[in-house]
Design a protein around this motif. Structure first.
Motif, PDB file in Angstrom:
ATOM      1  N   GLU A 103       0.854  -1.181   0.000  1.00  0.00           N
ATOM      2  CA  GLU A 103       0.000   0.000   0.000  1.00  0.00           C
ATOM      3  C   GLU A 103       0.892   1.234   0.000  1.00  0.00           C
ATOM      4  O   GLU A 103       2.004   1.213   0.526  1.00  0.00           O
ATOM      5  CB  GLU A 103      -0.920   0.031   1.224  1.00  0.00           C
ATOM      6  CG  GLU A 103      -2.048  -0.978   1.163  1.00  0.00           C
ATOM      7  CD  GLU A 103      -3.074  -0.746   2.268  1.00  0.00           C
ATOM      8  OE1 GLU A 103      -2.909   0.237   3.030  1.00  0.00           O
ATOM      9  OE2 GLU A 103      -4.033  -1.528   2.353  1.00  0.00           O
ATOM     10  N   ILE A 104       0.389   2.314  -0.571  1.00  0.00           N
ATOM     11  CA  ILE A 104       1.235   3.502  -0.699  1.00  0.00           C
ATOM     12  C   ILE A 104       1.683   4.040   0.655  1.00  0.00           C
ATOM     13  O   ILE A 104       2.777   4.577   0.796  1.00  0.00           O
ATOM     14  CB  ILE A 104       0.526   4.613  -1.510  1.00  0.00           C
ATOM     15  CG1 ILE A 104      -0.780   5.030  -0.824  1.00  0.00           C
ATOM     16  CG2 ILE A 104       0.299   4.202  -2.934  1.00  0.00           C
ATOM     17  CD1 ILE A 104      -1.362   6.286  -1.401  1.00  0.00           C
ATOM     18  N   GLY A 105       0.845   3.876   1.675  1.00  0.00           N
ATOM     19  CA  GLY A 105       1.207   4.383   2.999  1.00  0.00           C
ATOM     20  C   GLY A 105       2.354   3.624   3.632  1.00  0.00           C
ATOM     21  O   GLY A 105       2.957   4.096   4.601  1.00  0.00           O
ATOM     22  N   LEU A 162       9.151   6.209  -1.300  1.00  0.00           N
ATOM     23  CA  LEU A 162       8.639   7.492  -1.792  1.00  0.00           C
ATOM     24  C   LEU A 162       9.419   8.676  -1.230  1.00  0.00           C
ATOM     25  O   LEU A 162       9.318   9.784  -1.746  1.00  0.00           O
ATOM     26  CB  LEU A 162       7.154   7.636  -1.449  1.00  0.00           C
ATOM     27  CG  LEU A 162       6.186   6.688  -2.167  1.00  0.00           C
ATOM     28  CD1 LEU A 162       4.764   6.904  -1.665  1.00  0.00           C
ATOM     29  CD2 LEU A 162       6.247   6.892  -3.676  1.00  0.00           C
ATOM     30  N   GLN A 163      10.194   8.444  -0.174  1.00  0.00           N
ATOM     31  CA  GLN A 163      10.960   9.533   0.427  1.00  0.00           C
ATOM     32  C   GLN A 163      12.219   9.860  -0.377  1.00  0.00           C
ATOM     33  O   GLN A 163      12.791  10.943  -0.210  1.00  0.00           O
ATOM     34  CB  GLN A 163      11.366   9.149   1.860  1.00  0.00           C
ATOM     35  CG  GLN A 163      10.192   8.934   2.780  1.00  0.00           C
ATOM     36  CD  GLN A 163      10.600   8.441   4.149  1.00  0.00           C
ATOM     37  OE1 GLN A 163       9.871   7.701   4.797  1.00  0.00           O
ATOM     38  NE2 GLN A 163      11.775   8.840   4.612  1.00  0.00           N
ATOM     39  N   ILE A 174      -3.497   1.522  -4.216  1.00  0.00           N
ATOM     40  CA  ILE A 174      -4.120   2.614  -3.464  1.00  0.00           C
ATOM     41  C   ILE A 174      -5.362   2.043  -2.786  1.00  0.00           C
ATOM     42  O   ILE A 174      -6.276   1.552  -3.466  1.00  0.00           O
ATOM     43  CB  ILE A 174      -4.519   3.776  -4.398  1.00  0.00           C
ATOM     44  CG1 ILE A 174      -3.276   4.366  -5.062  1.00  0.00           C
ATOM     45  CG2 ILE A 174      -5.267   4.856  -3.630  1.00  0.00           C
ATOM     46  CD1 ILE A 174      -3.591   5.409  -6.110  1.00  0.00           C
ATOM     47  N   ILE A 207      -2.834  11.250  -5.981  1.00  0.00           N
ATOM     48  CA  ILE A 207      -2.821  10.656  -4.646  1.00  0.00           C
ATOM     49  C   ILE A 207      -1.404  10.244  -4.247  1.00  0.00           C
ATOM     50  O   ILE A 207      -0.938  10.535  -3.135  1.00  0.00           O
ATOM     51  CB  ILE A 207      -3.773   9.435  -4.602  1.00  0.00           C
ATOM     52  CG1 ILE A 207      -5.228   9.901  -4.742  1.00  0.00           C
ATOM     53  CG2 ILE A 207      -3.577   8.643  -3.312  1.00  0.00           C
ATOM     54  CD1 ILE A 207      -6.221   8.776  -4.899  1.00  0.00           C
ATOM     55  N   VAL A 208      -0.695   9.574  -5.149  1.00  0.00           N
ATOM     56  CA  VAL A 208       0.651   9.105  -4.825  1.00  0.00           C
ATOM     57  C   VAL A 208       1.621  10.281  -4.716  1.00  0.00           C
ATOM     58  O   VAL A 208       2.515  10.291  -3.860  1.00  0.00           O
ATOM     59  CB  VAL A 208       1.141   8.089  -5.879  1.00  0.00           C
ATOM     60  CG1 VAL A 208       2.510   7.556  -5.503  1.00  0.00           C
ATOM     61  CG2 VAL A 208       0.159   6.940  -5.995  1.00  0.00           C
ATOM     62  N   TYR A 266       0.872  13.254  -3.680  1.00  0.00           N
ATOM     63  CA  TYR A 266       0.612  13.880  -2.391  1.00  0.00           C
ATOM     64  C   TYR A 266       1.327  13.115  -1.279  1.00  0.00           C
ATOM     65  O   TYR A 266       1.940  13.723  -0.383  1.00  0.00           O
ATOM     66  CB  TYR A 266      -0.891  13.924  -2.096  1.00  0.00           C
ATOM     67  CG  TYR A 266      -1.203  14.247  -0.658  1.00  0.00           C
ATOM     68  CD1 TYR A 266      -1.100  15.568  -0.185  1.00  0.00           C
ATOM     69  CD2 TYR A 266      -1.536  13.251   0.246  1.00  0.00           C
ATOM     70  CE1 TYR A 266      -1.341  15.873   1.138  1.00  0.00           C
ATOM     71  CE2 TYR A 266      -1.791  13.551   1.574  1.00  0.00           C
ATOM     72  CZ  TYR A 266      -1.685  14.853   2.019  1.00  0.00           C
ATOM     73  OH  TYR A 266      -1.918  15.150   3.341  1.00  0.00           O
ATOM     74  N   GLU A 267       1.259  11.776  -1.317  1.00  0.00           N
ATOM     75  CA  GLU A 267       1.915  10.978  -0.302  1.00  0.00           C
ATOM     76  C   GLU A 267       3.421  11.169  -0.333  1.00  0.00           C
ATOM     77  O   GLU A 267       4.075  11.283   0.715  1.00  0.00           O
ATOM     78  CB  GLU A 267       1.565   9.495  -0.495  1.00  0.00           C
ATOM     79  CG  GLU A 267       2.212   8.550   0.490  1.00  0.00           C
ATOM     80  CD  GLU A 267       1.780   8.764   1.932  1.00  0.00           C
ATOM     81  OE1 GLU A 267       2.492   8.281   2.845  1.00  0.00           O
ATOM     82  OE2 GLU A 267       0.729   9.406   2.149  1.00  0.00           O
ATOM     83  N   ARG A 280       4.190  14.595   1.091  1.00  0.00           N
ATOM     84  CA  ARG A 280       4.003  14.599   2.569  1.00  0.00           C
ATOM     85  C   ARG A 280       5.213  13.997   3.263  1.00  0.00           C
ATOM     86  O   ARG A 280       5.707  14.542   4.267  1.00  0.00           O
ATOM     87  CB  ARG A 280       2.734  13.820   2.924  1.00  0.00           C
ATOM     88  CG  ARG A 280       2.360  13.859   4.388  1.00  0.00           C
ATOM     89  CD  ARG A 280       1.176  12.977   4.663  1.00  0.00           C
ATOM     90  NE  ARG A 280       1.511  11.553   4.498  1.00  0.00           N
ATOM     91  CZ  ARG A 280       2.146  10.817   5.412  1.00  0.00           C
ATOM     92  NH1 ARG A 280       2.517  11.363   6.578  1.00  0.00           N
ATOM     93  NH2 ARG A 280       2.398   9.549   5.198  1.00  0.00           N
ATOM     94  N   ARG A 281       5.704  12.892   2.748  1.00  0.00           N
ATOM     95  CA  ARG A 281       6.853  12.236   3.346  1.00  0.00           C
ATOM     96  C   ARG A 281       8.115  13.085   3.216  1.00  0.00           C
ATOM     97  O   ARG A 281       8.940  13.132   4.138  1.00  0.00           O
ATOM     98  CB  ARG A 281       7.089  10.875   2.699  1.00  0.00           C
ATOM     99  CG  ARG A 281       6.055   9.820   3.084  1.00  0.00           C
ATOM    100  CD  ARG A 281       6.266   8.556   2.265  1.00  0.00           C
ATOM    101  NE  ARG A 281       5.396   7.486   2.712  1.00  0.00           N
ATOM    102  CZ  ARG A 281       5.735   6.566   3.625  1.00  0.00           C
ATOM    103  NH1 ARG A 281       6.934   6.610   4.177  1.00  0.00           N
ATOM    104  NH2 ARG A 281       4.898   5.622   3.970  1.00  0.00           N
TER     105      ARG A 281
END
Length: 313
Positions: free
Chosen positions: A250-252, A257-258, A286, A303-304, A306-307, A310-311
């Protein structure tokens, strides 16, 4: 000697020096121009005909390649394109056109923007240019888009001291989705979008409009082969993350992504192609509690992104 004099007097032309007049008459003439530039010559007519067809012929390719020029046809589409800042080189206006509000606005917008040529043309010429479409007397020529090379996007990020955040589109054919992705990349601090050269949406007037002007500052690169471009990114230390409804992560949960990352988004119907999916380092899903089967490319990419933002923030 008399015989020689008679022979000389029978020759044509001047018998004495011309005083340099003939030589002076030839000065400044220069070499004979090529046939393509001589009015009335067959090659000149052919060259003129080719020039008139340039709006439909692909432009020369550069490092990342160029698209062909595009025509926006009709009063409402032309006005909307000018309002949204779609790049334009020439506005063609039909001779003796009925001057309504849309025509006046198109002329005003073109004049205010500057750099747009205004050309008056007879209706048969506009019919020929548009292949008989209902142009309503207005045709806007959009110049070829200058694509970047995929490597340029990562290099620009590193030059700014940032980890690359790039979106690649696999099988996305709707220019509006491309424009939406470009807008999201710009909004969340991404460094550009990569599209395949074939069977994919390009930077058309529709994509420009959907991007709401962000295409002017967010580069789009075109890859001859998307799989090879992704492999090159991986060799450069960039993680390739593919979005898939059946992804293992899951993307979370994805810490990748960082760092430097390329997010690959497939088409709404078919998703990622087999080769592209196999090239990805991670396949990510997602979560959708509402039960929707899929999201369009623009929403999924947003969506991705944004994640990731955020990171990184």
């Amino acid at each position: 000697m008399a015989t020689n004099n008679r022979r000389m007097s029978g020759k044509k032309g001047a018998q004495v020096g011309s005083g340099g007049q003939r030589r002076k008459g030839l000065e400044g003439k220069g070499p004979t121009p090529p046939a393509e530039m001589r009015k009335g010559h067959k090659k000149n007519r052919v060259a003129n005909a080719k020039a008139k067809q340039a709006v439909r012929r692909p432009a020369p390719r550069g490092r990342g390649g160029r698209s062909s020029s595009e025509l926006v046809v009709g009063r409402n589409p032309v006005v909307e394109a000018l309002r949204e800042g779609v790049p334009a080189s020439t506005l063609y206006v039909q001779q003796f056109i009925d001057n309504d509000e849309r025509v006046r606005e198109a002329l005003q917008l073109a004049a205010e923007r500057g750099g747009i040529n205004l050309m008056e043309a007879p209706r048969p010429e506009l019919d020929r240019m548009t292949n008989g479409l209902n142009h309503q007397g207005l045709v806007l020529q959009v110049p070829p888009y200058e694509y970047a090379h995929p490597e340029d996007l990562a290099n620009a990020a590193y030059d700014d001291g940032e980890d690359p955040l790039i979106v690649a589109l696999d099988g996305v054919t709707d220019p509006r989705n491309l424009g939406a992705v470009v807008r999201s990349v710009s909004a969340f601090g991404g460094h550009g979008v990569v599209v395949p050269e074939r069977r994919a949406a390009g930077m058309t007037a529709g994509a420009w409009k959907t991007s709401a002007g962000t295409a002017a500052r967010t580069p789009v690169a075109r890859a001859t082969n998307l799989t090879r471009a992704l492999e090159s990114y991986k060799k450069a230390g960039i993680v390739v993350v593919g979005l898939a409804a059946d992804g293992e992560h899951e993307i979370g949960e994805l810490e990748a992504l960082q760092g430097p990352v390329v997010i690959v988004v497939g088409s709404e119907g078919k998703g990622l192609s087999r080769l592209v999916g196999e090239t990805c380092d991670f396949r990510v899903r997602i979560p959708m509690p509402g039960g929707a089967e899929s999201l369009n490319a623009g929403v999924a990419a947003g969506i991705v992104l944004y994640e990731a933002a955020r990171r990184r923030g």
